[in-house]
Design a protein around this motif. Structure first.
Motif, mmCIF file in Angstrom:
data_model
loop_
_atom_site.group_PDB
_atom_site.id
_atom_site.type_symbol
_atom_site.label_atom_id
_atom_site.label_comp_id
_atom_site.label_asym_id
_atom_site.label_seq_id
_atom_site.Cartn_x
_atom_site.Cartn_y
_atom_site.Cartn_z
ATOM 1 N N GLN A 1 62.630 12.428 -40.943
ATOM 2 C CA GLN A 1 63.344 13.482 -41.650
ATOM 3 C C GLN A 1 62.477 14.060 -42.776
ATOM 4 O OE1 GLN A 1 66.647 14.715 -41.449
ATOM 5 N NE2 GLN A 1 66.776 13.722 -39.441
ATOM 6 N N ASP B 1 66.700 16.341 -36.112
ATOM 7 C CA ASP B 1 65.497 15.838 -36.767
ATOM 8 C C ASP B 1 64.374 16.872 -36.817
ATOM 9 O OD1 ASP B 1 66.645 13.380 -37.166
ATOM 10 O OD2 ASP B 1 65.616 12.389 -35.505
ATOM 11 N N ASP C 1 76.114 18.739 -43.072
ATOM 12 C CA ASP C 1 75.988 17.637 -42.119
ATOM 13 C C ASP C 1 74.520 17.449 -41.757
ATOM 14 O OD1 ASP C 1 76.894 15.551 -40.602
ATOM 15 O OD2 ASP C 1 77.626 16.775 -38.953
ATOM 16 N N SER C 2 74.103 16.182 -41.643
ATOM 17 C CA SER C 2 72.689 15.880 -41.402
ATOM 18 C C SER C 2 72.578 14.453 -40.889
ATOM 19 C CB SER C 2 71.882 16.014 -42.695
ATOM 20 O OG SER C 2 72.258 14.986 -43.617
ATOM 21 N N ASP D 1 76.910 23.351 -43.534
ATOM 22 C CA ASP D 1 75.539 23.169 -43.989
ATOM 23 C C ASP D 1 75.275 21.763 -44.504
ATOM 24 O OD1 ASP D 1 74.963 25.775 -43.363
ATOM 25 O OD2 ASP D 1 75.410 26.523 -45.383
#
Length: 456
Positions: free
Chosen positions: A240, A304, A81-82, A79
């Protein structure tokens, strides 16, 4: 690029002109540009004969150096990672790059763009300084390396030097990982002067500017930057949700709303991503005639989100596509994913083209042509005065057999993979034959050497 001479004219059995598909089309070439266009005529001696001819695709947003890190960030992050954790890995890669490596990686990326159908690139170029953050003796050293890569491969270049001064909204001080990117306004003006010099050897290069984002530039700096150059203006914006929330916390306004209330945005502008916009912001972009710069492969890779393209396009909004992080370079794939993302979101088929009479592939191709050319400061399509940037689709490819008209574009975008694009000419000079760049071996060998040095 000096591998081939431009023929005096091209003759196509079928060609996509601004007014639509025509047969027996003859295009003359004068100083790299299309001279006269005639339809329903026979070929003449010396003409380059092709069966299916379409214009090259503009790539309006690229960070060329990121091609070197493609595939190196695909490790399970759960959860946490972005985009933001990806950015930290990107900064670590960027810190290792020297000018020779930047040129070699850019040449590999530009070669792959040409092989996929992109004939001009908008290079959103923010790696300017040495590893310690100090300018090179030539402030435009890295810009010159980008220009050299464009010259070697033959791709058209719209160079967009990036102004980056802050780490977050409100003029926050930059962090150490950003030291190679940072300028003040005076230093950036000097960079632009050097970039103009670096671009002179390229016959049709365009210089723009790119305030990186509202996180990285204050309103006062933005006002000072815009008079420095009269070319295209590109900016990352609303990519974002965290960025949107931070902008609201700082200013009380969403990013696109803040931009339009503080700057005279017009057709010079390309709003890159603009993923998270509301109805009012969408209407403002449409009314201003700015281009939405969409990068479906990268936006999917980074998680995104999806730009509201169906509503935007049906209101007359202008859009183009870019390969952005260059994790995968494929012009048809960008168009395909642009449509497929909307289909998944809206749970329907053929959702972007505005009526039942329009082909999805043709609508996407035309939109990317017109919006991309506008964003990059050049003329679009196969028309007199435009650059002779030409793609030959392979009429014998399995996806193209027994197709006519717009079905050719539908089949290229949605049903073809490798081999559907046979030849590419840039300014009338061939740079891709049988799907392969004429200097592929040399360019790839240098790329391999550079990556082994950077990653070894």
């Amino acid at each position: 690029m000096t591998d081939s001479l431009s023929p005096p004219a091209f003759h196509a059995d079928r060609a996509l002109l601004p007014q639509g598909w025509e047969r027996d089309v003859r295009l003359t070439v004068v100083d790299g540009c299309i001279g006269e266009v005639h339809t329903g005529v026979a070929a003449q001696a010396g003409d380059q004969r092709v069966r299916i001819l379409v214009p090259g695709v503009p790539n309006l947003h690229s960070h060329a150096f990121q091609r070197g890190m493609a595939g190196l960030t695909e490790i399970g992050g759960g959860d946490g990672d972005s985009f933001w954790s990806w950015r930290e890995l990107m900064y670590r890669f960027l810190a290792k790059l020297v000018p020779d490596a930047v040129e070699a990686i850019a040449a590999q990326a530009y070669m792959e763009m040409l092989e996929s159908g992109f004939t001009r690139v908008g290079e959103f170029h923010y790696l300017h300084h040495d590893a310690d953050g100090q300018p090179y003796a030539d402030r435009a050293e890295m810009s010159a390396r980008i220009a050299a890569a464009a010259a070697q491969t033959g791709i058209g270049l719209t160079l967009l030097p990036v102004f980056y001064a802050h780490a977050d909204f409100g003029g926050a001080a930059p962090n150490p990982a950003q030291r190679r990117l940072i300028h003040d306004v005076d230093g950036f003006a000097q960079l632009l002067d050097g970039a103009r010099t670096a671009l002179r050897p390229l016959p049709d290069a365009v210089l723009g500017i790119a305030p990186h984002s509202l996180r990285a530039v204050t309103g006062e700096e933005l006002s000072a930057l815009l008079p420095l150059n009269d070319g295209p203006v590109h900016i990352h914006i609303a990519e974002q949700l965290r960025e949107v929330d931070a902008c609201v916390a700082w200013s009380g306004l969403r990013p696109v709303r803040w931009l339009y209330e503080n700057v005279a945005v017009d057709a010079r502008w390309c709003l890159v991503h603009a993923t998270h916009i509301d109805d009012d912001e969408r209407a403002r972009i449409v009314a201003s005639r700015a281009v939405a710069g969409l990068c479906p492969v990268t936006e999917a890779n980074l998680g995104d989100g999806l730009f509201p393209l169906q509503a935007f396009a049906r209101e007359g909004g202008r859009f183009g596509v870019g390969s952005d992080s260059n994790v995968l370079i494929d012009a048809a794939e960008e168009l395909r994913l642009l449509e497929y993302g909307q289909r998944l979101s809206l749970r329907g088929r053929n959702v972007i083209a505005p009526d039942a009479q329009r082909s999805s592939g043709r609508y996407l191709f035309d939109g990317a042509q017109q919006g991309g050319a506008q964003a990059l400061g050049v003329a679009a399509g196969l028309q007199p005065g435009a650059s002779a940037d030409l793609l030959e689709l392979d009429a014998d490819h399995p996806a193209m057999i027994a197709r006519e008209g717009d079905a050719l574009l539908d089949s290229w975008v949605f049903a073809a993979r490798n081999g559907a694009l046979r030849s590419v000419w840039r300014r009338g000079r061939q740079c891709v034959a049988d799907g392969r760049h004429l200097q592929r071996d040399v360019i790839t060998a240098r790329f391999a050497q550079a990556l082994r040095s950077v990653l070894g």
